[in-house]
Design a protein around this motif. Structure first.
Motif, mmCIF file in Angstrom:
data_model
loop_
_atom_site.group_PDB
_atom_site.id
_atom_site.type_symbol
_atom_site.label_atom_id
_atom_site.label_comp_id
_atom_site.label_asym_id
_atom_site.label_seq_id
_atom_site.Cartn_x
_atom_site.Cartn_y
_atom_site.Cartn_z
ATOM 1 N N ALA A 1 -6.649 17.275 0.600
ATOM 2 C CA ALA A 1 -8.052 17.619 0.871
ATOM 3 C C ALA A 1 -8.852 16.330 1.033
ATOM 4 C CB ALA A 1 -8.615 18.448 -0.279
ATOM 5 N N VAL A 2 -9.962 16.415 1.779
ATOM 6 C CA VAL A 2 -10.799 15.232 1.984
ATOM 7 C C VAL A 2 -11.256 14.690 0.635
ATOM 8 C CG1 VAL A 2 -12.967 14.363 2.960
ATOM 9 C CG2 VAL A 2 -11.549 15.981 4.261
ATOM 10 N N GLY A 3 -11.065 13.381 0.432
ATOM 11 C CA GLY A 3 -11.438 12.732 -0.823
ATOM 12 C C GLY A 3 -10.316 12.643 -1.831
ATOM 13 N N ALA A 4 -9.226 13.354 -1.603
ATOM 14 C CA ALA A 4 -8.113 13.312 -2.545
ATOM 15 C C ALA A 4 -7.505 11.916 -2.590
ATOM 16 C CB ALA A 4 -7.056 14.339 -2.149
ATOM 17 N N GLN A 5 -7.054 11.521 -3.781
ATOM 18 C CA GLN A 5 -6.391 10.242 -3.956
ATOM 19 C C GLN A 5 -4.937 10.478 -4.363
ATOM 20 O OE1 GLN A 5 -8.774 7.990 -6.788
ATOM 21 N NE2 GLN A 5 -10.123 7.263 -5.137
ATOM 22 N N LEU A 6 -4.038 9.696 -3.737
ATOM 23 C CA LEU A 6 -2.609 9.846 -4.004
ATOM 24 C C LEU A 6 -2.011 8.474 -4.276
ATOM 25 C CD1 LEU A 6 -3.390 11.943 -1.437
ATOM 26 C CD2 LEU A 6 -1.088 12.713 -1.949
ATOM 27 N N ARG A 7 -0.983 8.478 -5.127
ATOM 28 C CA ARG A 7 -0.315 7.223 -5.475
ATOM 29 C C ARG A 7 0.895 6.998 -4.563
ATOM 30 N NH1 ARG A 7 3.697 5.831 -9.264
ATOM 31 N NH2 ARG A 7 3.765 8.012 -9.945
ATOM 32 N N VAL A 8 0.978 5.808 -3.949
ATOM 33 C CA VAL A 8 2.095 5.450 -3.068
ATOM 34 C C VAL A 8 3.252 4.995 -3.940
ATOM 35 C CG1 VAL A 8 2.887 3.976 -1.182
ATOM 36 C CG2 VAL A 8 0.505 4.798 -1.217
ATOM 37 N N ILE A 9 4.391 5.699 -3.847
ATOM 38 C CA ILE A 9 5.532 5.431 -4.726
ATOM 39 C C ILE A 9 6.702 4.758 -4.006
ATOM 40 C CG2 ILE A 9 4.934 7.320 -6.266
ATOM 41 C CD1 ILE A 9 7.188 8.960 -4.922
ATOM 42 N N GLY A 10 6.536 4.482 -2.733
ATOM 43 C CA GLY A 10 7.609 3.829 -1.985
ATOM 44 C C GLY A 10 7.333 3.871 -0.502
ATOM 45 N N GLU A 11 8.350 3.501 0.286
ATOM 46 C CA GLU A 11 8.192 3.541 1.736
ATOM 47 C C GLU A 11 9.493 3.986 2.390
ATOM 48 O OE1 GLU A 11 7.022 -0.357 3.009
ATOM 49 O OE2 GLU A 11 9.101 -1.058 3.143
ATOM 50 N N ALA A 12 9.344 4.446 3.634
ATOM 51 C CA ALA A 12 10.499 4.986 4.379
ATOM 52 C C ALA A 12 10.462 4.479 5.813
ATOM 53 C CB ALA A 12 10.484 6.508 4.348
ATOM 54 N N ASP B 1 -6.290 8.037 8.995
ATOM 55 C CA ASP B 1 -7.037 9.078 8.269
ATOM 56 C C ASP B 1 -7.165 8.792 6.778
ATOM 57 O OD1 ASP B 1 -7.345 10.388 10.633
ATOM 58 O OD2 ASP B 1 -5.979 12.047 10.183
ATOM 59 N N VAL B 2 -6.709 7.616 6.343
ATOM 60 C CA VAL B 2 -6.807 7.279 4.927
ATOM 61 C C VAL B 2 -7.329 5.847 4.763
ATOM 62 C CG1 VAL B 2 -4.865 8.806 4.358
ATOM 63 C CG2 VAL B 2 -4.441 6.368 4.746
ATOM 64 N N THR B 3 -7.783 5.553 3.577
ATOM 65 C CA THR B 3 -8.028 4.168 3.172
ATOM 66 C C THR B 3 -7.055 3.854 2.046
ATOM 67 O OG1 THR B 3 -9.718 4.838 1.568
ATOM 68 C CG2 THR B 3 -10.465 4.261 3.798
ATOM 69 N N ARG B 4 -6.714 2.573 1.913
ATOM 70 C CA ARG B 4 -5.741 2.203 0.884
ATOM 71 C C ARG B 4 -6.220 0.986 0.114
ATOM 72 N NH1 ARG B 4 0.868 1.370 1.395
ATOM 73 N NH2 ARG B 4 1.160 0.539 -0.732
ATOM 74 N N GLU B 5 -6.091 1.063 -1.169
ATOM 75 C CA GLU B 5 -6.316 -0.078 -2.049
ATOM 76 C C GLU B 5 -5.172 -0.124 -3.049
ATOM 77 O OE1 GLU B 5 -10.048 -0.526 -3.894
ATOM 78 O OE2 GLU B 5 -11.213 -0.266 -2.043
ATOM 79 N N GLY B 6 -4.372 -1.191 -2.950
ATOM 80 C CA GLY B 6 -3.199 -1.285 -3.805
ATOM 81 C C GLY B 6 -2.240 -0.159 -3.526
ATOM 82 N N ASP B 7 -1.884 0.584 -4.547
ATOM 83 C CA ASP B 7 -0.949 1.697 -4.397
ATOM 84 C C ASP B 7 -1.651 3.045 -4.299
ATOM 85 O OD1 ASP B 7 1.225 0.022 -4.450
ATOM 86 O OD2 ASP B 7 1.544 0.223 -6.604
ATOM 87 N N ILE B 8 -2.947 3.036 -4.053
ATOM 88 C CA ILE B 8 -3.702 4.286 -3.985
ATOM 89 C C ILE B 8 -4.260 4.475 -2.576
ATOM 90 C CG2 ILE B 8 -5.663 5.596 -4.883
ATOM 91 C CD1 ILE B 8 -3.391 5.194 -6.884
ATOM 92 N N ILE B 9 -4.032 5.664 -2.006
ATOM 93 C CA ILE B 9 -4.658 6.025 -0.726
ATOM 94 C C ILE B 9 -5.668 7.135 -0.997
ATOM 95 C CG2 ILE B 9 -2.713 5.357 0.729
ATOM 96 C CD1 ILE B 9 -2.024 8.355 0.989
ATOM 97 N N ALA B 10 -6.742 7.119 -0.223
ATOM 98 C CA ALA B 10 -7.760 8.165 -0.294
ATOM 99 C C ALA B 10 -7.879 8.817 1.070
ATOM 100 C CB ALA B 10 -9.102 7.578 -0.724
ATOM 101 N N VAL B 11 -7.838 10.138 1.108
ATOM 102 C CA VAL B 11 -7.919 10.882 2.365
ATOM 103 C C VAL B 11 -9.374 10.936 2.802
ATOM 104 C CG1 VAL B 11 -7.447 13.066 3.520
ATOM 105 C CG2 VAL B 11 -5.914 12.258 1.699
ATOM 106 N N LYS B 12 -9.662 10.436 4.006
ATOM 107 C CA LYS B 12 -11.044 10.405 4.481
ATOM 108 C C LYS B 12 -11.322 11.420 5.592
ATOM 109 C CE LYS B 12 -10.377 6.701 7.882
ATOM 110 N NZ LYS B 12 -10.872 5.402 8.388
ATOM 111 N N ASP B 13 -10.287 11.954 6.230
ATOM 112 C CA ASP B 13 -10.470 12.915 7.323
ATOM 113 C C ASP B 13 -9.707 14.199 7.017
ATOM 114 O OD1 ASP B 13 -12.057 11.342 9.227
ATOM 115 O OD2 ASP B 13 -10.265 10.079 9.368
ATOM 116 N N ALA B 14 -10.300 15.325 7.432
ATOM 117 C CA ALA B 14 -9.702 16.636 7.161
ATOM 118 C C ALA B 14 -8.361 16.776 7.876
ATOM 119 C CB ALA B 14 -10.655 17.741 7.591
ATOM 120 N N GLN B 15 -7.400 17.395 7.199
ATOM 121 C CA GLN B 15 -6.072 17.677 7.743
ATOM 122 C C GLN B 15 -5.979 19.180 7.996
ATOM 123 O OE1 GLN B 15 -3.843 14.718 8.068
ATOM 124 N NE2 GLN B 15 -5.976 14.041 7.793
#
Length: 391
Positions: A62-73, A109-123
């Motif tokens: 959802a817009v404004g949600a914050q998620l923790r980045v746990i790795g990459e693929a 559609d997101v912003t990132r600071e460190g390991d946290i991304i914030a959703v800025k646009d509706a999905q």
């Protein structure tokens, strides 16, 4: 003297594919598949990201949600864990989507600071994931037996982990010219000599029909020399002597053919240009003798050599008499079926202004032959005609 249809039937009598061989993917265009080609893997073999971004659970974005980045693929190096609630994996185009993810939110559609991304646009809905097998699945038929393969098939088969395929063998077609007056391009011409040109067109046409063309050279006007050329072509599936097939004092091709043990099937065709066209067998080789005039050689090759080469190469082929609308009138025809050089485009066809059988220049612009039946009446602009495509 046979009609065109009778001559085509005689040429094709008993003709069929020559057998199969396996070939690599770089030699596919124009070949005929000898068996169904089946995918050896699923493509894509895993759910893959269609964009650069973050693999997530759609319920978490959802817009404004914050998620923790746990790795990459990145592509070729899958993330080995599973995404849980509130987690994301940095992913790149072509990367395998981690377990637990059902959506890729693009990086814009997101912003990132460190390991946290914030959703800025509706999905709006789960997207940006290419499901496993959306192109094809293991065991799917990618080409059927009898299909004519083209340039894209190599990439398709490679993507299906296929290194080689079974195709019908190309018929080997040996060509030789005949005539003391013929010289190869670049020669200094003596009075009465001309340049030998027909074999360049014939070899190219045969290759485009799926054959392997081999030019043996030009035989002098001598039975013994011509017999030697027939012997040199003995390993071919088809032998095509060009010229020397009429009734002149120096036309030795058919007599040399007979002395080599050849059997003539027919000696003339009621066609214009190309009446002296003939056909026979020499041991295991089929022989089609073509007239020496350039227009006659090219027209009769399109009518009689083409179906034979295509059939031997494994293609289920019949004479392609198509229909088009005239853009200029044509005269009434006489007692032989005639073929007029023409330009066809989008169902409209215009005859070339000069139909002399010695001329090559009209073929440079022509891509079709207008078929004129025996004793056909004159036709006007807008009338329908049959035609054979040249290229």
């Amino acid at each position: 003297m046979l009609s065109v249809e009778e001559a085509i039937a005689a040429v094709l009598e008993g003709a069929g594919p020559l057998g199969a061989e396996r070939t690599g993917l770089s030699d596919l265009p124009g070949r005929i598949a000898a068996e169904d080609v089946k995918a050896q893997m699923t493509q894509p073999p895993f759910a893959a990201s269609a964009m650069d971004g973050y693999a997530v659970r759609f319920d978490d974005v959802a817009v404004g949600a914050q998620l923790r980045v746990i790795g990459e693929a990145p592509a070729g190096n899958p993330f080995k864990g599973k995404i849980a609630k509130g987690e994301a994996v940095r992913i790149f185009t072509g990367g395998a989507v981690p377990d637990g993810a059902d959506h890729v939110v693009i990086q814009e559609d997101v912003t990132r600071e460190g390991d946290i991304i914030a959703v800025k646009d509706a999905q709006e809905s789960p997207r940006n994931i290419r499901a496993a097998g959306i192109d094809f699945r293991h065991g799917d038929i990618l080409a059927k037996k009898g299909d004519r393969l083209h340039e894209i098939h190599g990439a398709l088969f490679a993507a299906a982990n296929i290194a080689e395929v079974s195709v019908c063998r190309r018929p080997k077609v040996a060509i030789f010219s005949n005539g003391d007056e013929l010289k190869e391009p670049g020669a200094e011409l003596a009075p009465g000599e001309i340049i030998n040109s027909n074999h360049y067109a014939l070899c190219a046409m045969i290759r485009s029909w799926g054959g392997e063309a081999v030019y043996l050279g030009c035989a002098p006007d001598s039975e013994d020399d011509i017999r030697d050329f027939f012997r040199r072509g003995a390993e071919a599936d088809v032998i095509i002597p060009v010229g020397g097939a009429s009734v002149g004092d120096y036309d030795y091709v058919k007599s040399a053919f007979a002395k080599e043990g050849g059997e003539i099937r027919f000696a003339k065709v009621a066609v214009r240009p190309g009446k002296p066209t003939w056909c026979g067998r020499l041991d295991d080789a089929r022989v089609i003798g073509l007239p020496g005039n350039p227009a006659s050689a090219i027209v009769t090759a399109a009518l009689f050599v083409q179906p034979l080469v295509r059939r031997l190469a494994g293609e289920a082929w019949s004479a392609p008499f198509l229909k088009a609308r005239l853009t200029a009138p044509v005269e009434a025809n006489g007692g032989r079926e005639s073929y007029l050089r023409a330009q066809e485009k989008d169902g409209a066809i215009a005859p070339s202004p000069n139909q002399d059988s010695s001329l090559l220049l009209p073929f440079a612009a022509a891509n079709a032959l207008i078929r004129r039946p025996v004793n056909a009446p004159a036709l006007r602009d807008g009338d329908d005609v049959e035609f054979v495509r040249l290229r």
